[in-house]
Design a protein around this motif. Structure first.
Motif, PDB file in Angstrom:
ATOM      1  N   VAL A 105      28.868 -10.568  15.859  1.00  0.00           N
ATOM      2  CA  VAL A 105      29.785 -10.185  14.783  1.00  0.00           C
ATOM      3  C   VAL A 105      29.078  -9.275  13.775  1.00  0.00           C
ATOM      4  O   VAL A 105      28.005  -9.598  13.258  1.00  0.00           O
ATOM      5  CB  VAL A 105      30.340 -11.441  14.073  1.00  0.00           C
ATOM      6  N   THR A 106      29.707  -8.144  13.519  1.00  0.00           N
ATOM      7  CA  THR A 106      29.217  -7.167  12.549  1.00  0.00           C
ATOM      8  C   THR A 106      30.350  -6.814  11.591  1.00  0.00           C
ATOM      9  O   THR A 106      31.505  -6.675  12.016  1.00  0.00           O
ATOM     10  CB  THR A 106      28.718  -5.897  13.261  1.00  0.00           C
ATOM     11  N   GLN A 107      30.014  -6.699  10.312  1.00  0.00           N
ATOM     12  CA  GLN A 107      31.004  -6.293   9.315  1.00  0.00           C
ATOM     13  C   GLN A 107      30.448  -5.147   8.488  1.00  0.00           C
ATOM     14  O   GLN A 107      29.430  -5.296   7.804  1.00  0.00           O
ATOM     15  CB  GLN A 107      31.349  -7.461   8.395  1.00  0.00           C
ATOM     16  N   ARG A 108      31.105  -4.005   8.573  1.00  0.00           N
ATOM     17  CA  ARG A 108      30.698  -2.835   7.801  1.00  0.00           C
ATOM     18  C   ARG A 108      31.741  -2.520   6.738  1.00  0.00           C
ATOM     19  O   ARG A 108      32.938  -2.656   6.971  1.00  0.00           O
ATOM     20  CB  ARG A 108      30.533  -1.611   8.706  1.00  0.00           C
ATOM     21  N   GLY A 123      32.227   0.826   4.886  1.00  0.00           N
ATOM     22  CA  GLY A 123      31.713   2.183   4.793  1.00  0.00           C
ATOM     23  C   GLY A 123      30.326   2.238   5.425  1.00  0.00           C
ATOM     24  O   GLY A 123      30.126   1.846   6.563  1.00  0.00           O
ATOM     25  N   GLY A 124      29.345   2.698   4.659  1.00  0.00           N
ATOM     26  CA  GLY A 124      27.978   2.771   5.184  1.00  0.00           C
ATOM     27  C   GLY A 124      27.182   1.494   5.006  1.00  0.00           C
ATOM     28  O   GLY A 124      26.040   1.404   5.464  1.00  0.00           O
ATOM     29  N   LEU A 125      27.772   0.477   4.355  1.00  0.00           N
ATOM     30  CA  LEU A 125      27.067  -0.781   4.128  1.00  0.00           C
ATOM     31  C   LEU A 125      27.329  -1.748   5.266  1.00  0.00           C
ATOM     32  O   LEU A 125      28.484  -2.042   5.604  1.00  0.00           O
ATOM     33  CB  LEU A 125      27.536  -1.411   2.806  1.00  0.00           C
ATOM     34  N   VAL A 126      26.241  -2.270   5.844  1.00  0.00           N
ATOM     35  CA  VAL A 126      26.360  -3.304   6.886  1.00  0.00           C
ATOM     36  C   VAL A 126      26.142  -4.650   6.205  1.00  0.00           C
ATOM     37  O   VAL A 126      25.020  -5.035   5.899  1.00  0.00           O
ATOM     38  CB  VAL A 126      25.322  -3.084   8.013  1.00  0.00           C
ATOM     39  N   ALA A 127      27.235  -5.371   5.957  1.00  0.00           N
ATOM     40  CA  ALA A 127      27.164  -6.654   5.248  1.00  0.00           C
ATOM     41  C   ALA A 127      26.782  -7.795   6.166  1.00  0.00           C
ATOM     42  O   ALA A 127      26.140  -8.763   5.742  1.00  0.00           O
ATOM     43  CB  ALA A 127      28.496  -6.951   4.562  1.00  0.00           C
ATOM     44  N   VAL A 128      27.204  -7.721   7.426  1.00  0.00           N
ATOM     45  CA  VAL A 128      26.868  -8.716   8.457  1.00  0.00           C
ATOM     46  C   VAL A 128      26.486  -7.945   9.702  1.00  0.00           C
ATOM     47  O   VAL A 128      27.242  -7.083  10.156  1.00  0.00           O
ATOM     48  CB  VAL A 128      28.054  -9.659   8.733  1.00  0.00           C
ATOM     49  N   ASN A 129      25.328  -8.259  10.264  1.00  0.00           N
ATOM     50  CA  ASN A 129      24.790  -7.430  11.334  1.00  0.00           C
ATOM     51  C   ASN A 129      24.526  -8.221  12.609  1.00  0.00           C
ATOM     52  O   ASN A 129      23.549  -8.962  12.709  1.00  0.00           O
ATOM     53  CB  ASN A 129      23.479  -6.762  10.870  1.00  0.00           C
ATOM     54  N   ASN A 130      25.463  -8.120  13.564  1.00  0.00           N
ATOM     55  CA  ASN A 130      25.237  -8.630  14.928  1.00  0.00           C
ATOM     56  C   ASN A 130      24.882 -10.133  14.922  1.00  0.00           C
ATOM     57  O   ASN A 130      23.895 -10.560  15.516  1.00  0.00           O
ATOM     58  CB  ASN A 130      24.117  -7.828  15.593  1.00  0.00           C
ATOM     59  N   ILE A 131      25.722 -10.939  14.277  1.00  0.00           N
ATOM     60  CA  ILE A 131      25.452 -12.370  14.141  1.00  0.00           C
ATOM     61  C   ILE A 131      26.021 -13.151  15.318  1.00  0.00           C
ATOM     62  O   ILE A 131      27.182 -12.979  15.705  1.00  0.00           O
ATOM     63  CB  ILE A 131      26.052 -12.919  12.834  1.00  0.00           C
ATOM     64  N   ASN A 132      25.191 -14.021  15.878  1.00  0.00           N
ATOM     65  CA  ASN A 132      25.625 -14.989  16.887  1.00  0.00           C
ATOM     66  C   ASN A 132      25.491 -16.393  16.298  1.00  0.00           C
ATOM     67  O   ASN A 132      24.473 -16.720  15.679  1.00  0.00           O
ATOM     68  CB  ASN A 132      24.773 -14.866  18.159  1.00  0.00           C
ATOM     69  N   GLU A 188      32.905  -5.300  14.505  1.00  0.00           N
ATOM     70  CA  GLU A 188      32.531  -5.495  15.911  1.00  0.00           C
ATOM     71  C   GLU A 188      32.379  -6.995  16.169  1.00  0.00           C
ATOM     72  O   GLU A 188      32.181  -7.789  15.246  1.00  0.00           O
ATOM     73  CB  GLU A 188      31.203  -4.796  16.228  1.00  0.00           C
ATOM     74  N   GLY A 189      32.421  -7.372  17.448  1.00  0.00           N
ATOM     75  CA  GLY A 189      32.154  -8.741  17.833  1.00  0.00           C
ATOM     76  C   GLY A 189      33.410  -9.568  18.071  1.00  0.00           C
ATOM     77  O   GLY A 189      34.542  -9.083  17.952  1.00  0.00           O
TER      78      GLY A 189
END
Length: 262
Positions: free
Chosen positions: A11-14, A16-25, A59-60
């Protein structure tokens, strides 16, 4: 090993250009108490919002009881059996304790607007069932004696408990708590720990965000640690407490985490 009831995959949460959550399992098993911890701005509440439908992940995939809930609306997720509380208490202060709990049952009722306006037999039956369920929840949460009081008249710790009671009213399988001990004194926090353990004994699966390290170390079976949106550690509380990446995230290099930290 218990079955997985809630799962997040990449799980990814963007924004704009800020990635607040990056590829979390992430996984929550049936009957577990699991904590998500991390410094301010780590992405904890954003991840909660992804799970509960406030945000749609960029994503995710998120799976709840084998249902793909990615991008579903909050009310749809609640109807499947998930309920949450918020960091800032969100009670209806001009309503009584009992009325606040009854509001939490709206996803479980089948009376429509016309039924309510005309006070049809279906509406009256639904209302009686809601009252019965509200009384059961209030008794379980120790709030029965306060049922006719306005929410605003309750002490802070009981207001927090009322918010949990309202979440319980929807008959969930999973409860999500966003900083349930925020603003509590030491005794209120101790009472909360005992109450969360009681909820687990009743069969609830619990996921919580919390800054109170003493609380999470005492009640959580597993912990996930976020920092700047990244998952930097996961595991048993005693292992997390000694993890160098976690220590550095909280205190900087060379620090030592104590029960008063986080």
């Amino acid at each position: 090993m218990s079955e997985i009831i809630l799962k997040a995959e990449n799980v990814t949460q963007r924004f704009g250009g800020l990635v607040a959550v990056n590829n979390i399992n992430f996984e929550l098993r049936k009957g577990e108490i699991v904590g998500i911890i991390g410094p301010n701005g780590a992405g904890k509440t954003t991840f909660f919002n992804d799970i509960t439908g406030v945000y749609m992940p960029t994503e995710g995939k998120i799976t709840f009881k084998e249902h793909d809930i990615t991008g579903k609306k909050p009310y749809e997720i609640t109807a499947l059996g998930m309920a949450r509380t918020f960091q800032n208490i969100r009670l209806f202060y001009r309503m009584t304790v009992m009325e606040n709990v009854m509001v939490g049952m709206h996803t479980r009722t089948d009376a429509n607007l016309v039924d309510c306006i005309l006070r049809s037999p279906k509406h009256r039956k639904t209302e009686k069932e809601a009252e019965k369920r509200a009384l059961e929840v209030l008794e379980l949460t120790g709030l029965l004696d306060y049922r006719y009081q306005y929410a605003t008249s309750l002490p802070y710790g009981l207001q927090r408990r009322l918010e949990i009671a309202r979440a319980m009213a929807s008959n969930p399988d999973v409860l999500l708590f966003d900083e349930p001990a925020a603003g509590m004194n030491e005794q209120e926090t101790a009472d909360l720990m005992e109450f969360i353990r009681k909820l687990q004994s009743m069969g609830y699966s619990i996921l919580l965000i919390e800054h109170d390290m003493k609380l999470v170390m005492n009640i959580c079976e597993r912990l996930y640690v976020l920092d700047h949106g990244n998952l930097i550690a996961e595991g048993l509380p005693e292992d997390i407490k000694a993890n160098p990446k976690v220590v550095e995230a909280y205190l900087g290099a060379g620090g030592v985490i104590t029960d008063e930290d986080a």
